[in-house]
Design an enzyme around this catalytic site. Structure first.
Site, PDB file in Angstrom:
ATOM      1  N   ARG A  14       0.870  -1.179   0.000  1.00 61.43           N
ATOM      2  CA  ARG A  14       0.000   0.000   0.000  1.00 61.43           C
ATOM      3  C   ARG A  14       0.905   1.227   0.000  1.00 61.43           C
ATOM      4  O   ARG A  14       1.536   1.522   1.004  1.00 61.43           O
ATOM      5  CB  ARG A  14      -0.860  -0.040   1.263  1.00 61.43           C
ATOM      6  CG  ARG A  14      -1.984   0.947   1.314  1.00 61.43           C
ATOM      7  CD  ARG A  14      -2.594   0.947   2.693  1.00 61.43           C
ATOM      8  NE  ARG A  14      -1.770   1.686   3.618  1.00 61.43           N
ATOM      9  CZ  ARG A  14      -1.572   1.383   4.891  1.00 61.43           C
ATOM     10  NH1 ARG A  14      -2.160   0.337   5.405  1.00 61.43           N
ATOM     11  NH2 ARG A  14      -0.786   2.119   5.653  1.00 61.43           N
ATOM     12  N   HIS A  19      -3.506   4.145   4.930  1.00 69.79           N
ATOM     13  CA  HIS A  19      -4.598   3.172   5.052  1.00 69.79           C
ATOM     14  C   HIS A  19      -5.908   3.797   4.573  1.00 69.79           C
ATOM     15  O   HIS A  19      -6.627   3.230   3.773  1.00 69.79           O
ATOM     16  CB  HIS A  19      -4.729   2.706   6.498  1.00 69.79           C
ATOM     17  CG  HIS A  19      -5.958   1.901   6.747  1.00 69.79           C
ATOM     18  ND1 HIS A  19      -6.108   0.617   6.284  1.00 69.79           N
ATOM     19  CD2 HIS A  19      -7.113   2.207   7.388  1.00 69.79           C
ATOM     20  CE1 HIS A  19      -7.302   0.162   6.634  1.00 69.79           C
ATOM     21  NE2 HIS A  19      -7.929   1.107   7.300  1.00 69.79           N
ATOM     22  N   TYR A  70       4.530   5.038  11.103  1.00 72.47           N
ATOM     23  CA  TYR A  70       4.878   3.639  11.369  1.00 72.47           C
ATOM     24  C   TYR A  70       5.665   2.977  10.243  1.00 72.47           C
ATOM     25  O   TYR A  70       5.975   1.806  10.338  1.00 72.47           O
ATOM     26  CB  TYR A  70       3.619   2.826  11.695  1.00 72.47           C
ATOM     27  CG  TYR A  70       2.517   2.938  10.645  1.00 72.47           C
ATOM     28  CD1 TYR A  70       2.518   2.136   9.514  1.00 72.47           C
ATOM     29  CD2 TYR A  70       1.486   3.858  10.796  1.00 72.47           C
ATOM     30  CE1 TYR A  70       1.517   2.237   8.561  1.00 72.47           C
ATOM     31  CE2 TYR A  70       0.482   3.981   9.852  1.00 72.47           C
ATOM     32  CZ  TYR A  70       0.498   3.162   8.744  1.00 72.47           C
ATOM     33  OH  TYR A  70      -0.480   3.273   7.802  1.00 72.47           O
TER      34      TYR A  70
END
Lengths: 379, 475
Positions: A273, A277, A286
């Site tokens: 990805r 998100h 992160y």
């Protein structure tokens, strides 16, 4: 699945995967797995070009949607950036009679089903509930709850068997989409159990994009996800999810197995990805930049473009034309999204019962009367 | 449609109310394209780039980088037809923010009326539920007038309804007779109103409600309770022999009450306890008392506790800080003004020793001694009570084990010292009678995490268990 034949480079996950187009745009003729399955594609030049057009178009539409969210025109958006090949490859492998069960990110699959790309925007703009007719498009409604659609898909697939619609080349099959995080959900595991036991004509298509929001893959599994299938008694295969050709080949084969009565398959499309998100997420909290860069080199569109150029299947004129038409499609989508009408309050009664109900009808009348009590009322 | 368009900061992430401008990627006069990144904004959830909503020329940037902007406020103005000559004020499109847009976040998210509903209502987690676009509104919703309703005579907005006013009925009120109560009829009232009636001893069935559908409102109950003769209906409570005394709340008591309430309901308090063997501390105190330089100063265990706390603060400076909600900062103080809670005839006061961290033990002892004596004599000057950064309350002198002290406003931690008692204690593997006390540390959980608070308390305990060892190890 151990996989000897494909060209295995440093970027290939341990255990390998099916790859028919390398990140450098080199075509691999065919891949034969340790189990003896051979995967290949035989596309015409036109078909190659159309796949490229699909990839560029779904990315461009996605970019526009992300911009619309940032401009306050969508409440939220789940971007597919980086997962175009996994979605277009699997979506194009579907036959018209096949049924797809998406998550909320399968905008690319939706596009390959021939659906007007504006369809899910009512949901993300908040002007409807995303309640389209799944049967009309053979494309179920977007499912926000993680993994629940795999059970719906399993039930649907078992229904196909009961209806006697499997067992031949024209049989029906189901594909259920989900992500790596969903594999930790009870529903997904239940659906594996039921599909395995009942030999349901279903393909579990897991886009392993490496993160469940912020949770990395090592928090979901100790073994490659496709090997989970072993425990449920059906085959699992890992494919380079950034390779539209391999994704197509593997999905087509798995769907054909299902439609012919060979039971389920778990496909792990190994991808990444590239974006957040959803628009509410900040991936820089992160993920490290070098990881994102290493995946940029494996971009699904870039490698197909390199291949088309090297093979002289397409030239700059073609690429420019694709970009232009994708852009005008995106701009028209923008205008149509901005013009979406706000829902009228009275419509909240519309889908409560299929054939109406005296109680709901009475409530609707009261509600209409209440609104009529205001000036300028128009419901 | 005006050609100069203001772009308002949208809700970038499901219910956010504000965002901080991190940097502008454009400047006034720049020609920009649709979707060109123009500004980087950080919200509580993410730092994101906002793409331009329109192509054109930037005519105004409303906020500098570093500014926190409410959702719905204009941040940039863009001339969407820059080739058409200078924009005239006659367009009504001067890039000055309209008074309305600056005054409130009342910016319509889209054409069309916003329907009453749950949007804008409270959502779980303290957020405000929004549909899309421009976040929660901070102003009273404007309702369309009722058909045939008298219009307000002036343009002034109708005064907002008082909080306890009856809400509009959801349905047109049907004709109904002026409710003669049937026997056994249960009066209509919301549960909080029922409770209020019960508390005030008012019988709902005897009230003629003025609310929707004849329901009884809060006001009705209060009126009924205040009505003469009604008090007689209240079930008489137990009579208190000897009556009661009423003491006007003022002075120190009033200040204490205000401070305690302000602190208890602003700073989330956490209290931790630690029981420690202070035998060696008491022995050390005895030794100190014998030294000539301590000859004429009163010393008590409080002295060592204060020293322990000061040394522990040096190791954990975050404990000595204050929460500044106004500036959104945690202010860490370099200097420790050590507050000591003192019970006086006038009430509780907490004078502090300025820059106590710099004092040697001898000076600390005399400062403590003087502070306590001044407090007891009621002569503590206001300056001595201001600016405390950390406090100790010695409830042990009253013979209790410990307490859960409330933070003096502006401080992040307070230590309670309990009574020191001879107690059976496991010492070197055997049960011995040792001098044991319990420390209680309350801290502001906005600043001090459990880990920090625990380490800090542990350090104080370590010092009191073995003061010589701690001194050697820490200094």
């Amino acid at each position: 699945m151990a996989n000897g034949e494909s060209e295995v480079g440093a970027d290939v996950p341990a255990g390998g995967f099916v790859q028919l187009l390398t990140p450098d745009g080199e075509r691999v003729d065919s891949v034969t797995t340790a189990e003896g399955t051979t995967y290949t594609v035989d596309f015409s030049d036109d078909e190659y070009r159309e796949l490229y057009r699909d990839l560029v178009t779904v990315r461009r539409l996605d970019t526009e949607a992300t911009a619309l969210q940032r401009q306050g025109e969508l409440g939220i958006w789940a971007s597919l950036l980086g997962q175009e090949a996994a979605q277009v490859g699997s979506g194009r492998a579907l036959r018209p009679q096949d049924m797809a069960f998406p998550t909320y990110r399968e905008h690319g699959v939706l596009y390959t089903r021939g659906i007007d790309p504006i369809m899910p925007f009512g949901l993300f703009r908040g002007v409807d509930q995303g309640g389209w007719d799944p049967n009309e498009f053979k494309f179920n409604t977007y499912t926000i709850v993680i993994g629940s659609q795999t059970l719906h898909a399993t039930g649907y697939a078992m229904g196909i068997t009961m209806d006697g619609k499997t067992g031949g080349p024209d049989g029906e099959a189901v594909i259920a989409y989900f992500g790596d995080g969903a594999t930790s959900q009870g529903e997904v595991n239940e659906s594996f159990v039921w599909s395995g036991v009942f030999h349901a004509p279903i393909v579990f298509f897991c886009q392993n994009n490496q993160y469940a929001i912020s949770e990395p893959l090592e928090r979901q599994t100790r073994i490659p996800l496709h090997r989970r299938a072993d425990g449920y008694g059906f085959p699992g295969v890992r494919v380079d999810g950034n390779d539209v050709l391999a994704t197509f080949a593997v999905t087509r084969a798995a769907l054909d197995n299902a439609r012919q009565g060979q039971g389920p398959t778990l496909i792990e499309a190994y991808t990444y990805r590239m974006g957040a998100h959803t628009s509410s997420d900040d991936p820089t909290r992160y993920r490290i930049a070098s990881e994102v860069e290493s995946w940029q080199a494996k971009d699904p569109i870039l490698r197909l473009r390199t291949f088309l150029t090297k093979q002289q299947i397409a030239d700059d004129t073609f690429f420019a034309d694709v970009d232009d038409s994708a852009k005008s499609l995106a701009l028209s989508l923008r205008e149509r999204v901005l013009a979406m009408p706000d829902p009228q309050p009275v419509t909240l009664f519309d889908n409560a019962y299929p054939n109406g109900s005296p109680e709901v009808d009475a409530q609707r009348e009261q509600f209409v009367a209440y609104h009529a009590a205001f000036e300028g009322s128009d419901h | 449609m005006s050609r100069i368009k203001e772009f308002n900061l949208p809700d970038l992430g499901e219910g956010l109310t504000e965002g901080e401008i991190l940097s502008w990627l454009i400047k006034v006069g720049d020609t920009i394209e649709l979707n060109q990144p123009i500004v980087e904004v950080e919200t509580a959830k993410a730092a994101v780039e906002i793409p331009a909503k329109w192509a054109g020329v930037v005519t105004r940037i409303y906020h500098d980088a570093g500014t926190t902007v409410e959702v719905g406020m204009p941040i940039v103005a863009i001339d969407t037809e820059p080739g058409a000559g200078p924009a005239s004020p006659a367009d009504g499109a001067a890039p000055e923010p309209s008074a309305a847009s600056l005054a409130a976040v009342e910016v319509a998210p889209a054409e069309g009326a916003v329907e009453p509903g749950l949007i804008g209502g409270p959502a779980p987690g303290g957020r405000t539920a929004v549909l899309v676009g421009y976040g929660p509104r901070n102003v009273t919703a404007k309702r369309r007038p009722r058909v045939g309703a008298a219009r307000p005579t002036s343009a002034a907005p109708a005064a907002p309804a008082p909080e306890e006013a009856t809400p509009d009925p959801v349905l047109p009120e049907p004709e109904r007779p002026a409710s003669p109560r049937m026997p056994g009829h249960r009066a209509l009232a919301k549960p909080p109103v029922r409770k209020m009636a019960r508390d005030l001893g008012v019988d709902l069935a005897e009230i003629s409600g003025t609310g929707p559908l004849g329901s009884v409102t809060r006001d009705d109950v209060q009126r009924a309770a205040a009505a003469p003769g009604k008090t007689a209906a209240v079930a008489p409570g137990p009579t208190i022999a000897g009556g009661e005394r009423r003491i006007p709340v003022k002075g120190v008591r009033k200040l204490t009450a205000e401070n305690m309430v302000a602190s208890a309901f602003t700073a989330p308090h956490v209290t931790e306890f630690l029981t420690v063997d202070v035998t060696r501390s008491l022995k050390a105190l005895d030794k100190i008392k014998g030294r000539p330089e301590f000859r004429d100063v009163r010393i008590s265990p409080l002295l060592l506790v204060a020293k322990a706390a000061l040394l522990a603060i040096r190791r954990h400076p975050m404990v000595n800080s204050t929460w500044s909600g106004a500036t959104n900062e945690i202010v860490v103080k370099d200097v420790v003004n050590l507050g000591i809670a003192a019970a006086t005839e006038r009430g509780l006061i907490v004078p502090n020793i300025k820059d106590a961290g710099r004092l040697g033990l001898r000076d600390l002892a005399s400062a403590l001694d003087e502070l306590v004596r001044t407090a007891k004599s009621g002569k503590t000057p206001p300056a001595a009570m201001a600016g405390g950064t950390f406090s100790i309350t010695n409830v042990g002198v009253f013979g209790v084990d410990t307490g859960t002290p409330i933070l003096p406003p502006g401080e992040s931690a307070i230590l309670a010292l309990g009574a020191i008692r001879p107690t059976p204690w496991v010492h070197k593997g055997k049960i011995k009678v040792r001098q044991v006390t319990t420390l209680g540390l309350s801290f502001d959980h906005r600043i001090v995490d459990g880990e920090l608070g625990s380490r800090f308390l542990r350090d104080i305990g370590d010092f009191l268990t073995d003061p010589e060892g701690a001194l050697l190890a820490w200094t």
